[in-house]
Design a protein around this motif. Structure first.
Motif, mmCIF file in Angstrom:
data_model
loop_
_atom_site.group_PDB
_atom_site.id
_atom_site.type_symbol
_atom_site.label_atom_id
_atom_site.label_comp_id
_atom_site.label_asym_id
_atom_site.label_seq_id
_atom_site.Cartn_x
_atom_site.Cartn_y
_atom_site.Cartn_z
ATOM 1 N N VAL A 190 136.074 18.523 -75.662
ATOM 2 C CA VAL A 190 135.213 19.706 -75.638
ATOM 3 C C VAL A 190 133.804 19.276 -75.265
ATOM 4 C CG1 VAL A 190 134.365 21.685 -76.968
ATOM 5 C CG2 VAL A 190 136.620 20.711 -77.479
ATOM 6 N N ARG A 191 133.247 19.888 -74.209
ATOM 7 C CA ARG A 191 131.893 19.542 -73.742
ATOM 8 C C ARG A 191 131.094 20.805 -73.464
ATOM 9 N NH1 ARG A 191 131.151 14.227 -72.215
ATOM 10 N NH2 ARG A 191 133.054 12.964 -72.026
ATOM 11 N N GLN A 192 129.790 20.682 -73.613
ATOM 12 C CA GLN A 192 128.859 21.741 -73.244
ATOM 13 C C GLN A 192 127.660 21.104 -72.549
ATOM 14 O OE1 GLN A 192 126.793 23.868 -76.426
ATOM 15 N NE2 GLN A 192 126.927 25.796 -75.261
ATOM 16 N N SER A 193 127.423 21.525 -71.304
ATOM 17 C CA SER A 193 126.332 20.957 -70.494
ATOM 18 C C SER A 193 126.458 19.442 -70.402
ATOM 19 C CB SER A 193 124.968 21.348 -71.075
ATOM 20 O OG SER A 193 124.812 22.741 -71.105
ATOM 21 N N GLY A 194 127.690 18.940 -70.320
ATOM 22 C CA GLY A 194 127.933 17.511 -70.219
ATOM 23 C C GLY A 194 127.902 16.776 -71.541
ATOM 24 N N ARG B 34 128.042 22.233 -83.677
ATOM 25 C CA ARG B 34 127.327 21.392 -82.713
ATOM 26 C C ARG B 34 127.137 22.090 -81.365
ATOM 27 N NH1 ARG B 34 130.884 17.995 -85.364
ATOM 28 N NH2 ARG B 34 132.428 17.956 -83.679
ATOM 29 N N ALA B 35 127.750 23.252 -81.198
ATOM 30 C CA ALA B 35 127.620 23.987 -79.940
ATOM 31 C C ALA B 35 126.412 24.911 -79.988
ATOM 32 C CB ALA B 35 128.882 24.798 -79.676
ATOM 33 N N VAL C 59 131.115 26.427 -72.713
ATOM 34 C CA VAL C 59 131.800 25.303 -73.345
ATOM 35 C C VAL C 59 133.119 25.095 -72.605
ATOM 36 C CG1 VAL C 59 132.893 24.456 -75.438
ATOM 37 C CG2 VAL C 59 130.719 25.695 -75.566
ATOM 38 N N ARG C 60 133.388 23.843 -72.191
ATOM 39 C CA ARG C 60 134.567 23.546 -71.379
ATOM 40 C C ARG C 60 135.523 22.637 -72.150
ATOM 41 N NH1 ARG C 60 133.430 25.445 -66.405
ATOM 42 N NH2 ARG C 60 131.224 25.815 -65.948
ATOM 43 N N ILE C 61 136.795 22.990 -72.096
ATOM 44 C CA ILE C 61 137.842 22.209 -72.762
ATOM 45 C C ILE C 61 138.764 21.640 -71.705
ATOM 46 C CG2 ILE C 61 139.784 22.243 -74.372
ATOM 47 C CD1 ILE C 61 137.088 24.892 -74.622
#
Length: 405
Positions: A361-365, A392-393, A400-402
């Motif tokens: 799981v990432r957000q803005s890298g 943490r998001a 948010v990308r999974i």
């Protein structure tokens, strides 16, 4: 014709497990709840699923479960109205409906969409050939066997190998029909799964290319992965799975849909993009078990009550999206108020089998979470993703990308 107009606190569209669960919970809190159902009986799909496994008691059949859900909603004081079709929207939380009593317009302080999901029929799957009788979806088959006690046929092919396909095979056998084969485009499943299978040949990596027969079905033509074609002799075919949310009413109300689930985009509080409109059950994620839909119905009561008390609604929310081979995630929006999804986990689906996948799981890298799933992931079966990373998001940040590694 004169149209009656009136108001309620909460209007629920759909009297399946999700809608009935919400009605029972909200009714017990003293809220004026009305449930509209286009079928003549409440209970949803479980009404014609005569196998066991519904609810907390393993032996409970679908019809028993449907009656139990209906009784709970009625005991809580909810008004259940069957044979009523919602025809469209006359305002943000105002719906037009028609039934035996004529036309009516109902305005609610909150609307809950619980319209469920349906299987794609043969026409929507673009299967060519003639148009004979003997072609069913699982729902049509179960209604024909259990509700109308119709003669089905003598030999059948089931298209699909998800759990619902096994249920269809069991229904066919209960009707005295031989199951010739199950056909799927997916690779073979492991032997351990196959031992629990439907007791009929499974043709993996095989697609249906046409139907034959005039008047009555005489065969199903299939193409194997090596290019060979075969016609399976049968007088019945059942198309299973390939679920799609029954989202027509949501679309008419300009409720934004998620491109993955094809149901309303929603956050963990079941709020859609339309103020005051909530969505629950398999309209959101086609398709989960009846118990999950009912649990979501009960869980939506708290955010609905909060909305009724405060009138608040988030202006903007961060979207969640998945990368191939994942196909969707639910919920698919992050709200600003810290709500957690049911059982503190998101559910995802994959288009192909994955062995011990690592979800990232990432957000803005920025890495938010990594989770290894030890059981293999299979199409048609949900994958759990822990929601422990939500703190943490950034609820006002980028998507948010999974992904899977």
């Amino acid at each position: 014709m004169t149209r009656r107009e009136r108001t309620v606190d909460v209007l629920i569209v759909g009297a399946g497990p999700a809608g009935l669960g919400a009605a029972a919970e909200l009714g017990s809190c003293g809220v004026r709840v009305e449930v509209l159902e286009r079928e003549q009986s409440a209970g949803g799909i479980p009404r014609h699923c005569h196998h066991g496994g519904f609810g907390s008691r393993r032996g409970t059949s679908g019809p028993e479960y449907a009656l139990r859900c209906t009784a709970a909603a009625e005991r809580a004081g909810a008004t259940l109205r069957t044979g009523i079709t919602v025809t469209g929207w006359a305002g943000p939380r105002t719906l037009d409906a028609t039934g035996p009593g004529g036309l009516e317009r109902i305005t609610a302080r909150a609307v809950l969409l619980a319209t469920g999901a349906r299987e794609r029929p043969r026409s929507a799957r673009l299967v060519p050939g003639t148009r004979p009788t003997g072609v069913y979806t699982t729902g049509e088959l179960q209604q024909a066997v259990h509700l109308h006690h119709q003669h089905i046929g003598t030999r059948a092919v089931v298209v699909g190998t998800e759990p619902v396909a096994h249920t269809a095979a069991d229904t066919l056998r209960a009707a005295g029909v031989e199951v010739a084969a199950l056909v799927t485009g997916h690779p073979p499943v492991p032997l351990a799964v196959l031992r629990r299978g439907p007791g009929a040949p499974v043709l993996s990596r095989t697609t249906v290319t046409g139907l034959t027969g005039r008047g009555r079905l005489t065969g199903v033509t299939v193409r194997h992965h090596d290019g060979r074609t075969t016609t399976l002799r049968c007088d019945t075919v059942v198309f299973t799975g390939d679920w799609i949310p029954d989202h027509e009413l949501a679309r008419r109300g300009a409720v934004a849909l998620d491109p993955g689930t094809r149901g309303p985009a929603h956050d963990a509080a079941y709020r859609t993009g339309a103020e005051g409109v909530f969505a629950i059950g398999n309209l959101l994620h086609a398709v989960e078990r009846a118990g999950t839909a009912a649990a979501e119905g009960r869980a939506v009561a708290a955010p609905v009550l909060r909305h009724l008390a405060t009138g608040s609604w988030p202006a903007g929310r961060t979207a969640l999206t998945v990368e191939a081979p994942l196909t969707w995630i639910a919920p698919n929006l992050i709200g600003p108020d810290g709500d957690r999804p049911l059982n503190n986990r998101f559910v995802l689906r994959t288009e192909r089998r994955l062995t011990a996948p690592l979800l990232v799981v990432r957000q803005s890298g920025r890495l938010l979470h990594r989770q290894r799933l030890l059981p293999p992931a299979r199409p048609g079966v949900s994958l759990p993703l822990s929601a422990d990373w939500l703190d943490r998001a950034d609820p006002h940040g980028d998507t948010v990308r999974i992904s899977v590694r």
